[in-house]
Motif scaffolding. Structure first.
Motif, PDB file in Angstrom:
ATOM      1  N   ALA A 154      -9.686  -7.397  -8.158  1.00 17.71           N
ATOM      2  CA  ALA A 154      -8.338  -6.863  -8.385  1.00 17.71           C
ATOM      3  C   ALA A 154      -7.515  -6.919  -7.109  1.00 17.71           C
ATOM      4  O   ALA A 154      -8.041  -7.004  -5.997  1.00 17.71           O
ATOM      5  CB  ALA A 154      -8.427  -5.430  -8.891  1.00 17.71           C
ATOM      6  N   MET A 155      -6.195  -6.863  -7.284  1.00 16.95           N
ATOM      7  CA  MET A 155      -5.291  -6.607  -6.178  1.00 16.95           C
ATOM      8  C   MET A 155      -4.950  -5.120  -6.197  1.00 16.95           C
ATOM      9  O   MET A 155      -5.141  -4.429  -7.203  1.00 16.95           O
ATOM     10  CB  MET A 155      -4.025  -7.448  -6.315  1.00 16.95           C
ATOM     11  N   LEU A 156      -4.418  -4.630  -5.093  1.00 13.49           N
ATOM     12  CA  LEU A 156      -4.077  -3.213  -5.029  1.00 13.49           C
ATOM     13  C   LEU A 156      -3.111  -2.813  -6.145  1.00 13.49           C
ATOM     14  O   LEU A 156      -3.191  -1.710  -6.673  1.00 13.49           O
ATOM     15  CB  LEU A 156      -3.477  -2.870  -3.673  1.00 13.49           C
ATOM     16  N   ARG A 157      -2.213  -3.698  -6.504  1.00 10.46           N
ATOM     17  CA  ARG A 157      -1.241  -3.366  -7.556  1.00 10.46           C
ATOM     18  C   ARG A 157      -1.888  -3.229  -8.930  1.00 10.46           C
ATOM     19  O   ARG A 157      -1.265  -2.720  -9.868  1.00 10.46           O
ATOM     20  CB  ARG A 157      -0.142  -4.419  -7.605  1.00 10.46           C
ATOM     21  N   ASP A 158      -3.138  -3.700  -9.089  1.00  9.32           N
ATOM     22  CA  ASP A 158      -3.810  -3.690 -10.392  1.00  9.32           C
ATOM     23  C   ASP A 158      -4.685  -2.472 -10.630  1.00  9.32           C
ATOM     24  O   ASP A 158      -5.136  -2.249 -11.757  1.00  9.32           O
ATOM     25  CB  ASP A 158      -4.699  -4.939 -10.537  1.00  9.32           C
ATOM     26  N   ILE A 159      -4.989  -1.690  -9.597  1.00  7.57           N
ATOM     27  CA  ILE A 159      -6.035  -0.675  -9.733  1.00  7.57           C
ATOM     28  C   ILE A 159      -5.537   0.543 -10.491  1.00  7.57           C
ATOM     29  O   ILE A 159      -4.352   0.857 -10.505  1.00  7.57           O
ATOM     30  CB  ILE A 159      -6.604  -0.267  -8.362  1.00  7.57           C
ATOM     31  N   ASN A 160      -6.486   1.246 -11.113  1.00  4.51           N
ATOM     32  CA  ASN A 160      -6.202   2.445 -11.897  1.00  4.51           C
ATOM     33  C   ASN A 160      -7.155   3.557 -11.496  1.00  4.51           C
ATOM     34  O   ASN A 160      -8.306   3.310 -11.098  1.00  4.51           O
ATOM     35  CB  ASN A 160      -6.357   2.170 -13.399  1.00  4.51           C
ATOM     36  N   GLU A 161      -6.689   4.796 -11.632  1.00  4.59           N
ATOM     37  CA  GLU A 161      -7.485   5.963 -11.238  1.00  4.59           C
ATOM     38  C   GLU A 161      -8.734   6.084 -12.098  1.00  4.59           C
ATOM     39  O   GLU A 161      -8.735   5.782 -13.285  1.00  4.59           O
ATOM     40  CB  GLU A 161      -6.644   7.233 -11.377  1.00  4.59           C
ATOM     41  N   GLY A 162      -9.803   6.556 -11.467  1.00  2.00           N
ATOM     42  CA  GLY A 162     -11.034   6.857 -12.182  1.00  2.00           C
ATOM     43  C   GLY A 162     -11.898   5.650 -12.479  1.00  2.00           C
ATOM     44  O   GLY A 162     -12.981   5.788 -13.027  1.00  2.00           O
ATOM     45  N   LEU A 163     -11.433   4.460 -12.110  1.00  2.00           N
ATOM     46  CA  LEU A 163     -12.191   3.259 -12.394  1.00  2.00           C
ATOM     47  C   LEU A 163     -12.938   2.793 -11.156  1.00  2.00           C
ATOM     48  O   LEU A 163     -12.598   3.141 -10.031  1.00  2.00           O
ATOM     49  CB  LEU A 163     -11.252   2.145 -12.869  1.00  2.00           C
ATOM     50  N   HIS A 164     -13.959   2.004 -11.387  1.00  2.00           N
ATOM     51  CA  HIS A 164     -14.628   1.284 -10.312  1.00  2.00           C
ATOM     52  C   HIS A 164     -14.093  -0.137 -10.318  1.00  2.00           C
ATOM     53  O   HIS A 164     -13.983  -0.754 -11.377  1.00  2.00           O
ATOM     54  CB  HIS A 164     -16.146   1.285 -10.510  1.00  2.00           C
ATOM     55  N   CYS A 165     -13.733  -0.629  -9.167  1.00  2.00           N
ATOM     56  CA  CYS A 165     -13.120  -1.951  -9.125  1.00  2.00           C
ATOM     57  C   CYS A 165     -13.736  -2.787  -8.013  1.00  2.00           C
ATOM     58  O   CYS A 165     -14.390  -2.272  -7.098  1.00  2.00           O
ATOM     59  CB  CYS A 165     -11.609  -1.838  -8.932  1.00  2.00           C
ATOM     60  N   ASN A 166     -13.517  -4.093  -8.115  1.00  2.00           N
ATOM     61  CA  ASN A 166     -13.846  -5.035  -7.058  1.00  2.00           C
ATOM     62  C   ASN A 166     -12.543  -5.409  -6.362  1.00  2.00           C
ATOM     63  O   ASN A 166     -11.556  -5.730  -7.022  1.00  2.00           O
ATOM     64  CB  ASN A 166     -14.524  -6.284  -7.630  1.00  2.00           C
ATOM     65  N   LEU A 167     -12.556  -5.404  -5.065  1.00  2.09           N
ATOM     66  CA  LEU A 167     -11.325  -5.591  -4.302  1.00  2.09           C
ATOM     67  C   LEU A 167     -11.552  -6.583  -3.176  1.00  2.09           C
ATOM     68  O   LEU A 167     -12.589  -6.559  -2.514  1.00  2.09           O
ATOM     69  CB  LEU A 167     -10.881  -4.238  -3.723  1.00  2.09           C
ATOM     70  N   ILE A 168     -10.586  -7.463  -2.973  1.00  3.31           N
ATOM     71  CA  ILE A 168     -10.551  -8.308  -1.779  1.00  3.31           C
ATOM     72  C   ILE A 168      -9.392  -7.819  -0.932  1.00  3.31           C
ATOM     73  O   ILE A 168      -8.253  -7.741  -1.402  1.00  3.31           O
ATOM     74  CB  ILE A 168     -10.367  -9.790  -2.139  1.00  3.31           C
ATOM     75  N   CYS A 169      -9.666  -7.441   0.312  1.00  2.00           N
ATOM     76  CA  CYS A 169      -8.629  -6.826   1.126  1.00  2.00           C
ATOM     77  C   CYS A 169      -8.861  -7.123   2.605  1.00  2.00           C
ATOM     78  O   CYS A 169      -9.944  -7.541   3.013  1.00  2.00           O
ATOM     79  CB  CYS A 169      -8.590  -5.316   0.891  1.00  2.00           C
ATOM     80  N   LYS A 170      -7.836  -6.886   3.376  1.00  2.13           N
ATOM     81  CA  LYS A 170      -7.902  -7.069   4.822  1.00  2.13           C
ATOM     82  C   LYS A 170      -8.070  -5.711   5.481  1.00  2.13           C
ATOM     83  O   LYS A 170      -7.324  -4.773   5.195  1.00  2.13           O
ATOM     84  CB  LYS A 170      -6.627  -7.745   5.326  1.00  2.13           C
ATOM     85  N   VAL A 171      -9.049  -5.584   6.346  1.00  2.00           N
ATOM     86  CA  VAL A 171      -9.282  -4.323   7.050  1.00  2.00           C
ATOM     87  C   VAL A 171      -8.309  -4.232   8.223  1.00  2.00           C
ATOM     88  O   VAL A 171      -8.291  -5.104   9.097  1.00  2.00           O
ATOM     89  CB  VAL A 171     -10.735  -4.240   7.552  1.00  2.00           C
ATOM     90  N   LEU A 172      -7.511  -3.172   8.237  1.00  2.00           N
ATOM     91  CA  LEU A 172      -6.546  -2.970   9.313  1.00  2.00           C
ATOM     92  C   LEU A 172      -7.062  -2.056  10.409  1.00  2.00           C
ATOM     93  O   LEU A 172      -6.761  -2.249  11.592  1.00  2.00           O
ATOM     94  CB  LEU A 172      -5.245  -2.380   8.745  1.00  2.00           C
TER      95      LEU A 172
END
Length: 472
Positions: A154-172
């Motif tokens: 998922a992208m950050l814009r796709d996520i929903n509360e209470g769910l488990h998700c897979n995310l690709i992201c950049k660590v800041l």
């Protein structure tokens, strides 16, 4: 069935028939967890493997070792593990394999279809054999043709509360929380988190105000200035049962895959939580999924309205207006939109900004208290957009502009409710509903210091040149 000897590798399907026997297996890793400490002194982790003979649901392999460094350190889902002398056990309806630190061995290999047959990690008792290359080549070819290892990220814009998700992201950034019990990780992918309903009583803002950020202590401004000003930054914490040394993938400015992360909302703010079941994976900079996110971000940066919140498209509500404001104060048509992160990190004070935000809370709550005894407006609004949440004050003549003078208490209440997203409940005995969804509105902000001498002090922000328009 006879116990497999040191040179014979069984398929997973055949190995599962060898209850209470030692077997040799080669399989493709489809799941892997972070190391955890057992109730004793050992560390343990679990892998789930498949092969051509047994694809669903896969066979679990439980590893035990004296230290976490001796456990498998899997680079990526789809890699291959070779197991020797693991014991097959039955637990209820499930059959799994157990790696014993005294007599078992393992080797980890890249699962990609290439000519390199050298393992990237081996256990102490591992001994290479000529048969390894043949087994590896067969599994790699089967995996390539089957296309089984396809995760959805998922992208950050796709996520929903209470769910488990897979995310690709950049660590800041990574840092300890104020109580030193957990680390907090700041990640970004260039998209905007979904706005949340505000579930809080307006009257609680005096003694229990909405927080401006999930972390207890705000980040220093010099660190904020290194963050992107477009796109949400998600805060992630992790269970203290997870040792921080196992999170070595989380280096600043590196892209990572986070698998099975839990999403929560606290006071309207998004928060991610890593648990012992969460998986972390390396990802190359040339990975297609990273390239896709970077292309989307570059496309967004090419828009004239790149700083408009994604969730306010095609345009914010008409609860507020600029039409009355003097263009000598700020050129409303020409001035570009700013995000609240732009506001927080701007190099100069005093500066003026045009933003699209939501009003999450207000203090005081009652319209009769908006003005002081001397008849001067003095309020504090909690303002948010996808990049940040700040306090913005309404004072004196700016309040006269915002409310169009000094209307009656009922009109003031009506106007403020339209800004806060407050709607009367069906039950007339209940004054206001608890859950609010404030509209996106346009406001003008200006920054200032609390006094002329306070050049090193905290910045403050005021709303000016903005008018609430209540339409029938």
């Amino acid at each position: 069935m006879e116990t497999a000897d040191h040179y014979k590798f069984l398929s997973i399907q055949d190995a599962m028939k060898c209850i209470n026997q030692k077997v040799n297996i080669t399989g493709i890793i489809v799941e892997f967890g972070l190391p955890k400490q057992s109730r004793g002194t050992d560390y343990y982790c679990t892998l789930k493997i498949i092969d051509q003979s047994y694809q669903t649901p896969g066979m679990c392999v439980n590893f035990f070792a004296e230290s976490s460094k001796q456990l498998p350190d899997v680079v990526e889902r789809g890699d291959i593990v070779q197991l020797c002398n693991v014991m097959v056990k039955r637990h209820g309806d499930e059959v799994n394999a157990v790696f014993n630190k005294k007599f078992s061995s393992f080797a980890l290999y890249n699962g990609k279809d290439n000519i390199d047959f050298a393992p990237y990690q081996v256990s102490a008792k591992y001994h290479p054999r000529d048969v390894d290359k043949r087994l590896l080549a067969e599994l790699r070819k089967w995996l390539l043709n089957s296309q089984l290892i396809q995760d959805s990220y998922a992208m950050l814009r796709d996520i929903n509360e209470g769910l488990h998700c897979n995310l690709i992201c950049k660590v800041l950034h990574c840092c300890k929380t104020a109580n030193q019990e957990r680390m907090m990780i700041f990640v970004w992918d260039g998209t905007d988190l979904r706005p949340n309903s505000i579930i809080a009583k307006l009257e609680d803002e005096v003694h229990n105000p909405l927080p401006l950020h999930p972390e207890l202590v705000p980040l220093p401004r010099e660190l904020l200035c290194t963050f992107p000003t477009i796109g949400s930054i998600l805060r992630i914490s992790y269970d203290k049962r997870i040792e921080s040394k196992h999170l070595k993938l989380l280096e600043n400015d590196k892209w990572v895959k986070i698998v099975n992360m839990h999403l929560e909302v606290h006071a309207g703010l998004w928060h991610g939580v890593l648990s012992p079941s969460t998986k972390l994976r390396y990802i190359r900079n040339d990975d297609d999924l990273i390239q896709q996110r970077q292309r989307l971000y570059e496309e967004r940066m090419s828009w004239n309205l790149r700083r408009m919140p994604f969730w306010s498209f095609p345009w914010p509500s008409y609860v507020t207006d600029y039409e009355f404001a003097s263009l000598t104060v700020i050129d409303h048509d020409a001035a570009p939109l700013c995000t609240l992160m732009d506001v927080l990190t701007h190099s100069e004070v005093t500066a003026k900004y045009k933003c699209i935000v939501r009003i999450a809370a207000a203090m005081p709550q009652s319209a009769k208290d908006f003005c002081s005894q001397r008849g001067i407006y003095r309020m504090r609004l909690t303002v948010e957009d996808p990049t940040a949440r700040i306090h913005a004050f309404v004072y004196a003549e700016d309040g006269e502009t915002l409310f169009d003078g000094y209307p009656s208490t009922s009109i003031l209440t009506q106007k403020m409710n339209s800004l806060l997203g407050v709607k009367p409940c069906d039950d007339s005995t209940v004054p206001k509903c608890a859950s609010r969804n404030p509209p996106w509105v346009q406001v003008c902000l200006k920054s200032y210091y609390t006094s002329k001498d306070d050049i090193w002090g905290s910045r403050r922000y005021r709303i000016f040149g903005t008018k609430i328009v209540v339409r029938d």
